[in-house]
Write an enzyme that holds these catalytic residues in place. Structure first.
Site, PDB file in Angstrom:
ATOM      1  N   ASP A 224      33.120  44.969  53.880  1.00  0.00           N
ATOM      2  CA  ASP A 224      34.565  44.814  54.094  1.00  0.00           C
ATOM      3  C   ASP A 224      35.131  46.084  54.760  1.00  0.00           C
ATOM      4  OD1 ASP A 224      36.803  42.737  53.099  1.00  0.00           O
ATOM      5  OD2 ASP A 224      37.601  44.756  52.891  1.00  0.00           O
TER       6      ASP A 224
ATOM      7  N   TYR B 282      45.634  47.443  55.997  1.00  0.00           N
ATOM      8  CA  TYR B 282      45.650  46.442  57.079  1.00  0.00           C
ATOM      9  C   TYR B 282      46.675  46.824  58.141  1.00  0.00           C
ATOM     10  CZ  TYR B 282      42.683  43.572  54.155  1.00  0.00           C
ATOM     11  OH  TYR B 282      41.632  43.117  53.409  1.00  0.00           O
TER      12      TYR B 282
ATOM     13  N   HIS C  91      30.744  37.285  50.621  1.00  0.00           N
ATOM     14  CA  HIS C  91      31.391  38.501  51.106  1.00  0.00           C
ATOM     15  C   HIS C  91      31.191  39.697  50.161  1.00  0.00           C
ATOM     16  CE1 HIS C  91      34.435  40.784  53.287  1.00  0.00           C
ATOM     17  NE2 HIS C  91      34.998  41.081  52.139  1.00  0.00           N
TER      18      HIS C  91
END
Ligand SMILES: *[C@@H]1O[C@H](CO)[C@@H](O)[C@H](O)[C@H]1NC(C)=O
Length: 455
Positions: free
Chosen positions: A228, A370, A426
């Site tokens: 990630d 982000y 993930h």
């Protein structure tokens, strides 16, 4: 006729130049940007206190009571639509089960002891107190070559993702003469690491801080493993500090540059030209799944502080928002199940991760990554278009949200030592720690056994 030939000639020369310019656009490699360590703490820049201080998680009784009261006071959750699993997001019937487990079976005092099982420290870098787990080789490893590895988590994860992997790595037997030394930091703004106090802390800036952390611990050369954001941060460390990185390993090797985009576009129309054989059928469909799964991404890349308010105030809201990702990111088919497939996960482990976000009050600052990583200023560095040249290893998991074709990875990672495909999703370190750590150890072994390059 002669006129036509001349025109055709002109058009051909013109399009040759056009194609040449286009090709240059796609293949030109930007210069490495200069990204300083900077100062991210409060107020005017101050000198760091470089001491490395032991740290223990110790949540005050008042904070625990406040948490329990809020969990107890969860309002009546709205019933899901009839016949619906997780297609509209977290199913509230199942959420009630999670909340009941949290209240009745999850004992914070015991979990705090568990979370404190590995040695933890804090040290100040660029004005921020950075939290990390540090597991050194034990006395039995005396005489072995010590090889440092930094393990990097992402969002919505934490250092908790690595707890099962730690003993597998320190106890590895594939390299009898090597002892691995593990450094596992919380990203700035996550868990018990301070958050930046001003805008601009993207993955490369975090990578600068972690490179500094490794140097401070006496490691000028080290391996990196990340998934990630940890994968993005790790590859920026490999780009900007190649002299410090022996090898870069990731379970989410990621390429988002121009060439990879081109591969994606062509691959979505003619998958067999681009995509590895085993993913040819699935690849074109992955884009609609990515859109379905990435609403959170757009919110966090634009208005993290707004969505953060509710998540900061409600344990139920925080748990739903984070744990939902452990459903579809582990297996997209789980979207159709009433429990989102979450019964396959150990609830205690998932809630440990939530507790780290809750007690450190870090959900808002975690989501800001982000916004920083996708700001126009950050994208102007064009790091995605610069190849990583250090030895790299990619473990690809079949349920990862996006599949990166081997051709794209070979373009981004010019010394791709190994690339292997596995079953899993993930959160590989958390979900299938044995698979991930075996692959990582394999990679480290291969890189270490290479003959040193002649200068
Ligand atoms: C937490 O702090 C309290 C009060 O200072 C102390 O009594 C207790 O031993 C501490 N617990 C841990 C795990 O450090």
């Amino acid at each position: 006729m002669g006129m036509c030939l001349k025109l055709l000639g002109l058009v051909s020369v013109g399009s040759a130049i056009g194609i040449g310019v286009l090709w240059h656009c796609f293949t030109s490699v930007p210069d490495l940007p200069d990204i300083p360590l900077g100062y991210w703490g409060p107020g005017a820049p101050k000198k760091d206190d470089t001491a490395v201080k032991p740290f223990t998680i110790n949540i005050s009784e008042a904070d625990v009571k406040d948490f329990e009261a809020r969990l107890d006071n969860t309002r009546n959750l709205v019933e899901p639509l009839e016949g619906i699993g997780f297609q509209y997001g977290f199913n509230s019937v199942y959420l009630k089960k999670v909340l009941a487990f949290w209240k009745n079976n999850y004992k914070w005092s015991e979990r705090q002891t568990f979370l404190n099982k590995y040695p933890q420290f804090k040290t100040q870098i660029a004005g921020l107190n950075i939290h990390f787990i540090h597991v050194k080789p034990d006395a039995k490893s005396k005489g072995k070559k010590v090889v440092p590895v930094i393990l990097l988590h992402g969002w919505p994860g934490s250092v908790r993702e690595f707890y099962e992997s730690i003993p597998m790595l320190t106890g590895q037997k594939a390299m009898p003469d090597v002892a691995l030394e593990l450094v596992i930091p919380s990203l700035p703004g996550y868990g018990w690491s301070d958050a930046a106090r001003r805008p601009g802390m993207g993955p490369a800036q975090i990578g600068n801080i972690f490179t500094e952390l490794m140097k401070r611990l006496g490691h000028d050369k080290f391996f990196i493993q990340g998934g990630d954001w940890g994968s993005v941060i790790g590859s920026s460390m490999a780009l900007l500090h190649p002299q410090n990185v022996i090898g870069y390993h990731s379970n989410m090797c990621f390429c988002d540059g121009k060439i990879a985009m081109l591969h994606s576009i062509v691959g979505s129309m003619f998958p067999s030209l681009i995509v590895d054989e085993h993913m040819v059928d699935e690849f074109p469909g992955q884009f609609s799944n990515i859109i379905q799964e990435s609403g959170y991404f757009h919110i966090q890349a634009t208005k993290p502080d707004t969505v953060g308010v509710g998540l900061t105030d409600s344990p139920a809201g925080l748990a739903a928002y984070i744990i939902e990702k452990f459903s579809t990111w582990t297996n997209k088919k789980w979207r159709d199940l009433p429990d989102g497939g979450l019964e396959n996960w150990d609830k205690t482990g998932l809630l440990d991760n939530i507790m780290i976000y809750w007690f450190s009050n870090s959900i808002t600052t975690s989501m800001r990554l982000y916004s920083e990583g996708f700001s126009s200023k950050y994208r102007a560095y064009k790091l995605d278009d610069i190849p990583v040249t250090v030895p790299s290893g990619c473990a690809r998991f079949d349920n990862e949200v996006a599949f990166s074709p081997t051709v794209s990875l070979r373009h981004k990672f010019t010394d791709l030592v190994q690339i292997k495909d596995y079953k899993g999703g993930h959160f590989a370190a958390f979900e299938v720690p044995k698979t991930l750590t075996d692959d990582l150890v394999d990679f480290i072994k291969t890189v270490l056994s290479r003959k040193p390059k002649k200068e």
